[in-house]
Scaffold this active site. Structure first.
Site, PDB file in Angstrom:
ATOM      1  N   GLY A 110       0.813  -1.227   0.000  1.00 49.35           N
ATOM      2  CA  GLY A 110       0.000   0.000   0.000  1.00 49.35           C
ATOM      3  C   GLY A 110       0.840   1.269   0.000  1.00 49.35           C
ATOM      4  O   GLY A 110       0.370   2.330  -0.446  1.00 49.35           O
ATOM      5  N   GLU A 113       1.655   1.824  -3.565  1.00 47.72           N
ATOM      6  CA  GLU A 113       0.410   2.259  -4.218  1.00 47.72           C
ATOM      7  C   GLU A 113       0.064   3.708  -3.860  1.00 47.72           C
ATOM      8  O   GLU A 113      -0.423   4.459  -4.699  1.00 47.72           O
ATOM      9  CB  GLU A 113      -0.741   1.329  -3.806  1.00 47.72           C
TER      10      GLU A 113
HETATM   11  N1  COA Z   1       1.812  -4.007   8.758  1.00 53.89           N
HETATM   12  C1  COA Z   1       1.868  -4.044  10.112  1.00 53.89           C
HETATM   13  N2  COA Z   1       3.020  -3.908  10.801  1.00 53.89           N
HETATM   14  C2  COA Z   1       4.133  -3.710  10.079  1.00 53.89           C
HETATM   15  C3  COA Z   1       4.151  -3.659   8.670  1.00 53.89           C
HETATM   16  C4  COA Z   1       2.904  -3.813   8.003  1.00 53.89           C
HETATM   17  N3  COA Z   1       2.801  -3.748   6.686  1.00 53.89           N
HETATM   18  N4  COA Z   1       5.414  -3.471   8.263  1.00 53.89           N
HETATM   19  C5  COA Z   1       6.170  -3.396   9.365  1.00 53.89           C
HETATM   20  N5  COA Z   1       5.412  -3.547  10.467  1.00 53.89           N
HETATM   21  C6  COA Z   1       5.823  -3.533  11.880  1.00 53.89           C
HETATM   22  C7  COA Z   1       6.520  -4.832  12.274  1.00 53.89           C
HETATM   23  O1  COA Z   1       5.553  -5.810  12.602  1.00 53.89           O
HETATM   24  C8  COA Z   1       7.321  -4.373  13.472  1.00 53.89           C
HETATM   25  O2  COA Z   1       6.456  -4.230  14.578  1.00 53.89           O
HETATM   26  P1  COA Z   1       6.900  -4.764  16.045  1.00 53.89           P
HETATM   27  O3  COA Z   1       8.144  -3.969  16.366  1.00 53.89           O
HETATM   28  O4  COA Z   1       5.729  -4.419  16.915  1.00 53.89           O
HETATM   29  O5  COA Z   1       7.169  -6.212  15.882  1.00 53.89           O
HETATM   30  C9  COA Z   1       7.745  -2.961  13.062  1.00 53.89           C
HETATM   31  O6  COA Z   1       6.824  -2.543  12.067  1.00 53.89           O
HETATM   32  C10 COA Z   1       9.143  -2.907  12.470  1.00 53.89           C
HETATM   33  O7  COA Z   1       9.214  -3.804  11.382  1.00 53.89           O
HETATM   34  P2  COA Z   1      10.328  -4.950  11.239  1.00 53.89           P
HETATM   35  O8  COA Z   1       9.785  -6.042  10.358  1.00 53.89           O
HETATM   36  O9  COA Z   1      10.804  -5.379  12.590  1.00 53.89           O
HETATM   37  O10 COA Z   1      11.490  -4.159  10.501  1.00 53.89           O
HETATM   38  P3  COA Z   1      12.651  -4.742   9.569  1.00 53.89           P
HETATM   39  O11 COA Z   1      13.603  -3.642   9.353  1.00 53.89           O
HETATM   40  O12 COA Z   1      13.141  -6.045  10.095  1.00 53.89           O
HETATM   41  O13 COA Z   1      11.904  -5.082   8.168  1.00 53.89           O
HETATM   42  C11 COA Z   1      10.414  -4.642   6.323  1.00 53.89           C
HETATM   43  C12 COA Z   1      11.373  -4.056   7.389  1.00 53.89           C
HETATM   44  C13 COA Z   1       9.749  -3.488   5.626  1.00 53.89           C
HETATM   45  C14 COA Z   1      11.207  -5.464   5.299  1.00 53.89           C
HETATM   46  C15 COA Z   1       9.376  -5.548   7.024  1.00 53.89           C
HETATM   47  O14 COA Z   1       8.788  -4.826   8.089  1.00 53.89           O
HETATM   48  C16 COA Z   1       8.262  -6.034   6.124  1.00 53.89           C
HETATM   49  O15 COA Z   1       8.463  -6.916   5.300  1.00 53.89           O
HETATM   50  N6  COA Z   1       7.046  -5.449   6.278  1.00 53.89           N
HETATM   51  C17 COA Z   1       5.864  -5.876   5.584  1.00 53.89           C
HETATM   52  C18 COA Z   1       5.870  -5.391   4.157  1.00 53.89           C
HETATM   53  C19 COA Z   1       4.652  -5.897   3.408  1.00 53.89           C
HETATM   54  O16 COA Z   1       4.457  -7.074   3.215  1.00 53.89           O
HETATM   55  N7  COA Z   1       3.810  -4.953   2.985  1.00 53.89           N
HETATM   56  C20 COA Z   1       2.639  -5.264   2.205  1.00 53.89           C
HETATM   57  C21 COA Z   1       1.477  -5.468   3.082  1.00 53.89           C
HETATM   58  S1  COA Z   1       0.062  -5.916   2.124  1.00 53.89           S
END
Ligand code: COA
Length: 257
Positions: A110, A113
């Site tokens: 999103g 997007e």
């Molecule tokens: N929705 C909800 N929470 C999210 C999120 C999302 N799309 N993206 C990140 N977060 C949260 C994580 O759960 C984490 O929360 P916590 O500290 O309470 O556990 C916090 O944000 C930090 O993210 P984290 O994953 O620990 O950081 P990272 O540096 O290891 O990784 C990303 C960064 C962006 C690679 C990883 O967060 C990720 O893959 N996010 C999802 C991306 C995604 O699939 N987006 C499409 C959704 S349809």
């Protein structure tokens, strides 16, 4: 006024910062409600001439829809979530005032997007773009299949959305997604410089440019809309002022009328 956004206006430029840094600015229901209201204000408030959308912190623009809201959704409720997101993003795309994405980190799902719904995108060198929904057994639902294909081309969109892989800012520029890549500290100043340039132009003409380009679809309809909008410019005082100023070799003084 907003729980999930920081909003401030300076010199006609409204900067909207999505402010959930601990969740990498993920878009939950509350962010959509706040964003919807903030964009309404961009439309309504005559002191606002243009807007920037960015993310708080230095890690993420927006890391996607808030995945924690997904598990409770039924197949009957999910289309309404997508429609809500599309409606807010359509409002951004159809804004008569320019709205630019300043992508300062992850723009995933999103988030990508949202950036694509803005009129154009500047990105910092550390920005990363991707549509990783397939990793969750999902597809983009906020317009990503359509706008990414339009901006980057069908084949790039196919590869990015089917693979879920992330690309960096420079690659995103090669794909046509990003207009300019800057060092992180220069991102907002560079966007403001360009918006200041646009704010010097006739506002009604700028609004009509947005309307015409939003109708860009390779069919006659887009050209017909352009003919109509071109004609409408001739009803404005600014058009007369602009043409007169050129002929009189002076700077135009546009009034937005
Ligand atoms: N929705 C909800 N929470 C999210 C999120 C999302 N799309 N993206 C990140 N977060 C949260 C994580 O759960 C984490 O929360 P916590 O500290 O309470 O556990 C916090 O944000 C930090 O993210 P984290 O994953 O620990 O950081 P990272 O540096 O290891 O990784 C990303 C960064 C962006 C690679 C990883 O967060 C990720 O893959 N996010 C999802 C991306 C995604 O699939 N987006 C499409 C959704 S349809």
């Amino acid at each position: 006024m907003y729980n999930t956004l920081l909003v401030e206006t300076d010199s006609g430029i409204c900067t909207i910062t999505i402010n959930r840094p601990d969740k990498l600015n993920a878009l939950n229901k509350e962010v959509f409600n706040d964003l919807d209201k903030a964009i309404d204000e961009v439309y309504r408030n005559a002191d606002i001439r243009s807007a920037i959308i960015t993310g708080s912190g230095n890690k993420a623009f927006v890391a996607g829809a808030d995945i924690s809201e997904f598990l409770e959704l039924t197949p009957e409720q999910a289309p309404a979530l997508a429609k809500r997101g599309q409606d807010v993003f359509d409002k951004i795309e159809n804004s008569p005032k320019p709205i630019v994405a300043a992508v300062n980190g992850f723009a995933l799902g999103g988030g990508c997007e949202l950036a694509l719904a803005c009129h154009f995108i500047y990105a910092s060198e550390n920005a990363k773009f991707g549509q990783p929904e397939v990793n969750l057994g999902l597809i983009p639902g906020y317009g990503g299949t359509q706008r990414l294909a339009q901006v980057a081309g069908r084949n790039r969109a196919m590869e990015m959305i089917m693979s879920g892989k992330m690309i960096g800012a420079k690659e995103a520029m090669q794909y046509g997604i990003v207009n300019e890549v800057t060092p992180p500290e220069e991102l907002i100043p560079k966007v403001k410089e360009t918006l200041t340039l646009i704010q010097g132009k006739a506002p009604v003409a700028v609004a009509k440019v947005i309307e015409c380009i939003n109708n860009f679809d390779h069919t006659q309809q887009g050209y017909d809309v352009e003919v109509k909008k071109f004609g409408e410019c001739f009803q404005t005082e600014d058009m007369k002022e602009g043409a007169s100023a050129f002929l009189e070799k002076r700077k135009a003084n546009f009034k937005g009328k």
